[in-house]
Enzyme design. Structure first.
Site, PDB file in Angstrom:
ATOM      1  N   CYS A   1       0.867  -1.185   0.000  1.00 39.51           N
ATOM      2  CA  CYS A   1       0.000   0.000   0.000  1.00 39.51           C
ATOM      3  C   CYS A   1       0.900   1.230   0.000  1.00 39.51           C
ATOM      4  O   CYS A   1       2.055   1.146  -0.419  1.00 39.51           O
ATOM      5  CB  CYS A   1      -0.977  -0.029   1.179  1.00 39.51           C
TER       6      CYS A   1
ATOM      7  N   ASN B   1       2.302   1.433   4.447  1.00 40.92           N
ATOM      8  CA  ASN B   1       2.605   0.165   5.135  1.00 40.92           C
ATOM      9  C   ASN B   1       2.308   0.237   6.646  1.00 40.92           C
ATOM     10  O   ASN B   1       2.980  -0.396   7.456  1.00 40.92           O
ATOM     11  CB  ASN B   1       4.057  -0.271   4.886  1.00 40.92           C
TER      12      ASN B   1
ATOM     13  N   CYS C   1      -1.389   0.763   7.461  1.00 40.63           N
ATOM     14  CA  CYS C   1      -2.833   0.487   7.574  1.00 40.63           C
ATOM     15  C   CYS C   1      -3.227  -0.750   6.759  1.00 40.63           C
ATOM     16  O   CYS C   1      -3.418  -1.835   7.307  1.00 40.63           O
ATOM     17  CB  CYS C   1      -3.660   1.687   7.116  1.00 40.63           C
ATOM     18  N   ARG C   2      -3.351  -0.595   5.449  1.00 43.74           N
ATOM     19  CA  ARG C   2      -3.937  -1.659   4.626  1.00 43.74           C
ATOM     20  C   ARG C   2      -3.046  -2.875   4.456  1.00 43.74           C
ATOM     21  O   ARG C   2      -3.502  -4.015   4.635  1.00 43.74           O
ATOM     22  CB  ARG C   2      -4.316  -1.093   3.243  1.00 43.74           C
ATOM     23  N   SER C   3      -1.781  -2.670   4.056  1.00 35.91           N
ATOM     24  CA  SER C   3      -0.956  -3.864   3.767  1.00 35.91           C
ATOM     25  C   SER C   3      -0.591  -4.670   5.021  1.00 35.91           C
ATOM     26  O   SER C   3      -0.551  -5.907   4.942  1.00 35.91           O
ATOM     27  CB  SER C   3       0.270  -3.510   2.919  1.00 35.91           C
TER      28      SER C   3
ATOM     29  N   ASP D   1      -7.867   3.770   1.044  1.00 32.08           N
ATOM     30  CA  ASP D   1      -7.045   4.251   2.147  1.00 32.08           C
ATOM     31  C   ASP D   1      -7.930   4.704   3.322  1.00 32.08           C
ATOM     32  O   ASP D   1      -8.713   5.637   3.172  1.00 32.08           O
ATOM     33  CB  ASP D   1      -6.230   5.428   1.598  1.00 32.08           C
TER      34      ASP D   1
HETATM   35  P1  4NP Z   1      -1.748   2.808   4.131  1.00 31.94           P
HETATM   36  O1  4NP Z   1      -2.397   4.143   4.724  1.00 31.94           O
HETATM   37  O2  4NP Z   1      -1.204   3.158   2.767  1.00 31.94           O
HETATM   38  O3  4NP Z   1      -2.910   1.892   4.060  1.00 31.94           O
HETATM   39  O4  4NP Z   1      -0.686   2.386   5.113  1.00 31.94           O
HETATM   40  C1  4NP Z   1      -1.710   5.363   4.800  1.00 31.94           C
HETATM   41  C2  4NP Z   1      -0.867   5.603   5.852  1.00 31.94           C
HETATM   42  C3  4NP Z   1      -0.222   6.812   5.947  1.00 31.94           C
HETATM   43  C4  4NP Z   1      -0.412   7.778   4.977  1.00 31.94           C
HETATM   44  C5  4NP Z   1      -1.251   7.537   3.924  1.00 31.94           C
HETATM   45  C6  4NP Z   1      -1.905   6.310   3.823  1.00 31.94           C
HETATM   46  N1  4NP Z   1       0.238   9.033   5.101  1.00 31.94           N
HETATM   47  O5  4NP Z   1      -0.012   9.914   4.262  1.00 31.94           O
HETATM   48  O6  4NP Z   1       1.049   9.227   6.022  1.00 31.94           O
END
Ligand code: 4NP
Length: 159
Positions: A15, A18, A20-22, A130
């Protein structure tokens, strides 16, 4: 330890951050593989470098924990060149990360690269969105989606 069917599969979920989703996809597949007695290499990474070394988001940890899966020990990392040779499958959580993964893939990389939800019948081409800027309910939706994908993947790998 119980007998495990050996597998030559190494799966990487990708993602943006790294956190939240992955990591949730990693936890869901670890749990599903364990339940199925399948030995699969599983990891996750982000396309961005913002959260290297960090634990998953507390909302991701809490959501996984509600479903009996502990992802607290995972740490953020960024996808790198070696991943395209080490992993047999790289699954991106959404289209923008899929495009970014493909853009940095070495021409002779051996991993098959695909969108995660392409694994789920009827959900092909769709994103795991996201949840970072939303509330905890978004994390529950992510958990449901990555669990569906993990189930489908286990079914494919068990054939
Ligand atoms: P992820 O979510 O891609 O599912 O881990 C996010 C975590 C942090 C951010 C964006 C998406 N950020 O902008 O910091």
């Amino acid at each position: 330890m119980s007998e495990q069917a050996s597998s030559s599969y190494n799966v990487l979920f990708v993602c943006l951050g790294n956190i939240c989703r992955s990591p949730m996809a990693e936890g869901a597949l670890r749990s599903a593989a364990e339940n199925a007695g399948l030995n699969v290499g599983i990891d996750s990474a982000g396309t961005a470098s913002y959260h290297i070394g960090e634990t998953p988001d507390p909302r991701a940890i809490a959501t996984a924990a509600r479903h009996g899966v502990d992802i607290e020990g995972l740490r953020g990392r960024q996808i790198g060149r070696d991943d395209f040779y080490h992993f047999t499958h790289i699954f991106a959580l959404d289209g923008s990360n899929l495009a970014n993964v493909k853009a940095i893939a070495p021409p002779d990389g051996t991993a098959r690269i695909a969108l995660l939800m392409d694994l789920v019948a009827g959900r092909e081409g769709t994103a795991v969105n996201d949840p970072y800027y939303g509330d905890e309910s978004g994390f529950e939706v992510v958990w449901e989606e990555v669990t569906e994908a993990a189930k489908a993947l286990i079914k494919d790998l068990s054939r």
